[in-house]
Each structure stands twice: as C-alpha cells, then as structure tokens.
Design a protein around this motif. Sequence first.
Motif, PDB file in Angstrom:
ATOM      1  N   GLN A  59       0.809  -1.212   0.000  1.00 28.10           N
ATOM      2  CA  GLN A  59       0.000   0.000   0.000  1.00 28.10           C
ATOM      3  C   GLN A  59       0.850   1.274   0.000  1.00 28.10           C
ATOM      4  O   GLN A  59       0.583   2.205  -0.760  1.00 28.10           O
ATOM      5  N   GLN A  60       1.875   1.324   0.847  1.00 29.03           N
ATOM      6  CA  GLN A  60       2.706   2.515   0.900  1.00 29.03           C
ATOM      7  C   GLN A  60       3.492   2.705  -0.388  1.00 29.03           C
ATOM      8  O   GLN A  60       3.659   3.828  -0.871  1.00 29.03           O
ATOM      9  N   ASP A  61       3.961   1.591  -0.962  1.00 28.49           N
ATOM     10  CA  ASP A  61       4.659   1.679  -2.251  1.00 28.49           C
ATOM     11  C   ASP A  61       3.748   2.279  -3.316  1.00 28.49           C
ATOM     12  O   ASP A  61       4.192   3.074  -4.155  1.00 28.49           O
ATOM     13  N   ARG A  62       2.468   1.891  -3.298  1.00 26.31           N
ATOM     14  CA  ARG A  62       1.545   2.401  -4.304  1.00 26.31           C
ATOM     15  C   ARG A  62       1.344   3.908  -4.149  1.00 26.31           C
ATOM     16  O   ARG A  62       1.319   4.647  -5.139  1.00 26.31           O
ATOM     17  N   GLN A 114     -11.999   2.517   0.272  1.00 28.66           N
ATOM     18  CA  GLN A 114     -11.470   2.608  -1.087  1.00 28.66           C
ATOM     19  C   GLN A 114      -9.986   2.990  -1.119  1.00 28.66           C
ATOM     20  O   GLN A 114      -9.412   3.117  -2.196  1.00 28.66           O
ATOM     21  N   ASN A 115      -9.386   3.190   0.060  1.00 23.54           N
ATOM     22  CA  ASN A 115      -7.987   3.653   0.114  1.00 23.54           C
ATOM     23  C   ASN A 115      -7.797   4.888  -0.757  1.00 23.54           C
ATOM     24  O   ASN A 115      -6.881   4.982  -1.577  1.00 23.54           O
ATOM     25  N   VAL A 116      -8.684   5.871  -0.569  1.00 25.67           N
ATOM     26  CA  VAL A 116      -8.690   7.058  -1.423  1.00 25.67           C
ATOM     27  C   VAL A 116      -7.532   7.978  -1.070  1.00 25.67           C
ATOM     28  O   VAL A 116      -7.332   8.338   0.093  1.00 25.67           O
ATOM     29  N   ALA A 117      -6.768   8.375  -2.100  1.00 27.61           N
ATOM     30  CA  ALA A 117      -5.651   9.301  -1.932  1.00 27.61           C
ATOM     31  C   ALA A 117      -6.011  10.703  -2.414  1.00 27.61           C
ATOM     32  O   ALA A 117      -5.286  11.657  -2.134  1.00 27.61           O
ATOM     33  N   GLY A 118      -7.111  10.820  -3.142  1.00 25.72           N
ATOM     34  CA  GLY A 118      -7.577  12.112  -3.621  1.00 25.72           C
ATOM     35  C   GLY A 118      -8.957  11.964  -4.224  1.00 25.72           C
ATOM     36  O   GLY A 118      -9.253  10.938  -4.855  1.00 25.72           O
ATOM     37  N   GLY A 391      -7.929   1.599  -8.716  1.00 20.66           N
ATOM     38  CA  GLY A 391      -8.952   2.551  -8.318  1.00 20.66           C
ATOM     39  C   GLY A 391      -8.783   3.980  -8.774  1.00 20.66           C
ATOM     40  O   GLY A 391      -9.103   4.911  -8.029  1.00 20.66           O
ATOM     41  N   GLN A 392      -8.328   4.184 -10.007  1.00 23.76           N
ATOM     42  CA  GLN A 392      -8.244   5.536 -10.578  1.00 23.76           C
ATOM     43  C   GLN A 392      -9.518   5.771 -11.401  1.00 23.76           C
ATOM     44  O   GLN A 392      -9.897   4.922 -12.207  1.00 23.76           O
ATOM     45  N   TRP A 407      -8.583   9.163  -6.864  1.00 25.65           N
ATOM     46  CA  TRP A 407      -7.282   8.503  -6.843  1.00 25.65           C
ATOM     47  C   TRP A 407      -7.306   7.485  -5.706  1.00 25.65           C
ATOM     48  O   TRP A 407      -7.717   7.819  -4.591  1.00 25.65           O
ATOM     49  N   SER A 408      -6.887   6.279  -5.977  1.00 21.64           N
ATOM     50  CA  SER A 408      -6.926   5.253  -4.935  1.00 21.64           C
ATOM     51  C   SER A 408      -5.717   4.333  -5.013  1.00 21.64           C
ATOM     52  O   SER A 408      -4.973   4.331  -6.003  1.00 21.64           O
ATOM     53  N   THR A 409      -5.571   3.548  -3.956  1.00 19.37           N
ATOM     54  CA  THR A 409      -4.563   2.474  -3.923  1.00 19.37           C
ATOM     55  C   THR A 409      -5.248   1.212  -3.421  1.00 19.37           C
ATOM     56  O   THR A 409      -4.964   0.725  -2.335  1.00 19.37           O
ATOM     57  N   TRP A 410      -6.201   0.723  -4.218  1.00 15.32           N
ATOM     58  CA  TRP A 410      -6.907  -0.497  -3.834  1.00 15.32           C
ATOM     59  C   TRP A 410      -5.915  -1.638  -3.568  1.00 15.32           C
ATOM     60  O   TRP A 410      -4.852  -1.695  -4.212  1.00 15.32           O
TER      61      TRP A 410
END
Length: 437
Positions: A59-62, A114-118, A391-392, A407-410
């Motif tokens: 997850q952190q790598d993504r 959703q591990n949403v980043a934005g 998840g983009q 923006w996500s990192t599913w």
Amino acid sequence: MKKPDKNLLLALSLATTALLSHGVAAAQHSACGGVPLSVCPTPFDRALPDPKTMLSWDQQDRVVGFRNDYRNYPADVFRHGAARPLPLARRQLGEVSYQVNGHRYSLADYLQRQNVAGMLVLKNGQIAYKYLAHGNSDSTLWTSRSVGKSVVSTLVGVALKQGKIHSLEDKVTRYEPELEGTAWQDVTLRQLLTHTSGVAWNEDYTQPDSDFAQLTQCEARAGTYDCVRDLVTGLKKAHPAGQHWSYSSGGAWLLGDVLERATGMSLAAYLQQSIWQPYGMASDGVWHAYQPGKHDVGAHGFNATLEDWGRFGEFVLHEGRLPNGEKALPDGWLKLASSWTQAQGSISAAHPQGLYGFQWWNNEVPANAQNVEPAPEASLKGSLWALGIYGQVIMVNPAEQLVIVQWSTWPQAEPSFSAQPLEASLMYSAIAQQLRE
C-alpha cells in the motif's frame, strides 16, 4: 582609458543573463527529479519503489509510486495554458451514504474502504468537494493507469474532427501498413476503440507471464518501444474482428501508436496543442514516453493534478467546447463514445446494455444488484467511467452536470465488480442525489 564598446557590453550582459537563466532552468529540472516542469510537484519522495515490481507493491509503495510515476520512467511534458478557474460551489457536499451487504457506509467510511488518496466532485463546473490524503497536494501529479486510455480515445475524437483521422472504419493498416500480414491487418479503429479486435491478449494482473506483465517488464528496460511493438505485433488472432469484447492494453497501445502516426505528434504534444492549453488546464502534466519526443504509451502513463483531471472531465462533459466557443470534438461524440459495444463478453445480467464503449466503461449500479441503496433503478444513469487499476477514476455524467475524480490504492489491481467498483457506483449515485436535492 578607452571606454568599453557598447555592443560588447550588451553581448556580455545577454550572455550573463542566458547563463543565469540556464542555471535556474537546470536547478528547476534537477529539483523536479529530472523532469522539466514549470512547478515541481509535492510531496517529492526521495526513495521510490522499483517499477519492475509495480504489480506487487504494498500500500505505501503504491502511494509513493503513483504520485512519483512521472519520474519513474522517461517522460514527455505537456504544458498548461491560462488556467480555467474551478470556483467553489455555493452548495458543498453534505452528509452522504450508501448501503451494501446489509451495512450503511458514510463518505468517511468510503474514503477508508477505497484507500482514497484524492477525490474531487465538480457540480456544474464548480468544486462541491475536494479531498487529498497521504500528504498529496494541489501540485501532486498522480498516475492514471488505464484512465489514460480514455484520454487517448478522446484525442482520437479530436483527430477525427480535425480530419487527421479519416474515419473510424479505417483499417489500422491505413496508418501502419507494415501490419499487413499480422493479426491486426483487418482490424478497424472502431474495433481498437471498443476492444473488439479479436486479437488475443492476456490482461491478467496476477500472472507473472501474462501479456500485460510482459509489457510492464518491457517498460522497465531499455529499448521499450521496440520491445512492446514486438510483443503486440506478434500476437495471434483469437476471434473474428468485431464479435468478441476482450479488454486489451496491447490494443490500446496500438491505438495510441496509430494516433501518433495520424497526427505526426507524440500523445503529449497533441494533448498539449489540442486540449491542455486551449481548454485552460492549470498545471503541466507528464506522459510516460517509450521514445521521448516521439512516442508515448497509449495504454496508460498520463500524470496530472487532481483539479486538471477534473478539468479534463469537464472538457468531455461539454463535448470539447473550448473557452473561445469552438468545439474540439465531433458533434455527438459523447453519445458515440458511450454507445456500449454489444459484442459477446460486454453484455451481462449486471450490464444488459453493455459494459464498454470508446475506452470508457459503463460502471452504473448493476441491474441485478440486490439489497443496495441507491437501488439500481434509482442509481446514476448515463455515466462514462474512465477506470484504471487500483482505483483511478474519472466519472462524467452529462444529465447531472457532474464530474467525479478519484485517486486510490486499492489492495487489488482489478477487484471483482461486486467489491470496490460497486461501492464506487453506489457512492457516486448517492452524491448525485444529494447535490440534486
């Protein structure tokens, strides 16, 4: 003492200015990780994950990899013009929720699940909601993954409007005659756009020897263009063209290559000239280049800010209407792009109208979904979804004048449609209802 020659002084002054300017440009170039951007994206992570292992990043790598993808590979920059404003909406998104599998989830729950980043919600071209996580900022360039396919298909529409592409019924060989005698020789541009070429391609993200995995390995070494071209042109025919739908990043790569042949420009240069500057994007973007200045990858590799993702959605929503009133897309393009293919594999009980258009997805709430809210019959209809692995999303809905970016990192590259994609369709429907009332 003889006075210095004025022309000599002027020449020395210009030379000094040029050296200073070069030094500033070089420092800026270095500060942006070697990419010549007018503004360096933040955050700037020093240690980056290995792109060769992208499909197995944690997850952190993504998070780190996706926001630094613009410097993980050779790249072409597309420059912004005079920024088109995105004002705050008077009515902001309030409490909103959806229900699935007997549980009700709030927006805060959704962002976590959703591990949403934005995330960005534009209603009538105005910001009704914006969210950035993990230190991401307004200058962060996030990678699109296959959302880039929808950008390419839109550029195909622009090229059709400009006459650089004659017809969607043209065969690929009109633009790439060297494909005569390959599995692609009878395939049309329309079939490339709808992924109904009939050419075999294994998109499995979990198999280390799939065609997609091989494409990823090509990208991580020198000679990428030749490596990918050999991979794609060596594919075999699986079905007659037009009969079967099968998602193919190989076909999408070829579509981008055809577009570059037709326009005589790289994807980045054509995007800059036809959309990015005329429409008023606010920041530079970056496209993953297989041959910098000549060829950018048509299957993915588009990197831009959250708000510029939203502006691109607005460009599509308004069918390419530019600030000067001109239209960059053909009349009826949006309807054409979302005329879901009826080829075998696209139609199902969940999506009886079809699943795929011109590199846009139909991700409305499945018709056979049970115990969900909003219910299928009350869900958001008529949307085009640009979707990328992990998840983009850019979702465009003309009826509601609604654009949603995510923006996500599913945890999985491509989860079941009954998981994150379903919850996205439910949440977006709930957002549409809340902003409509």
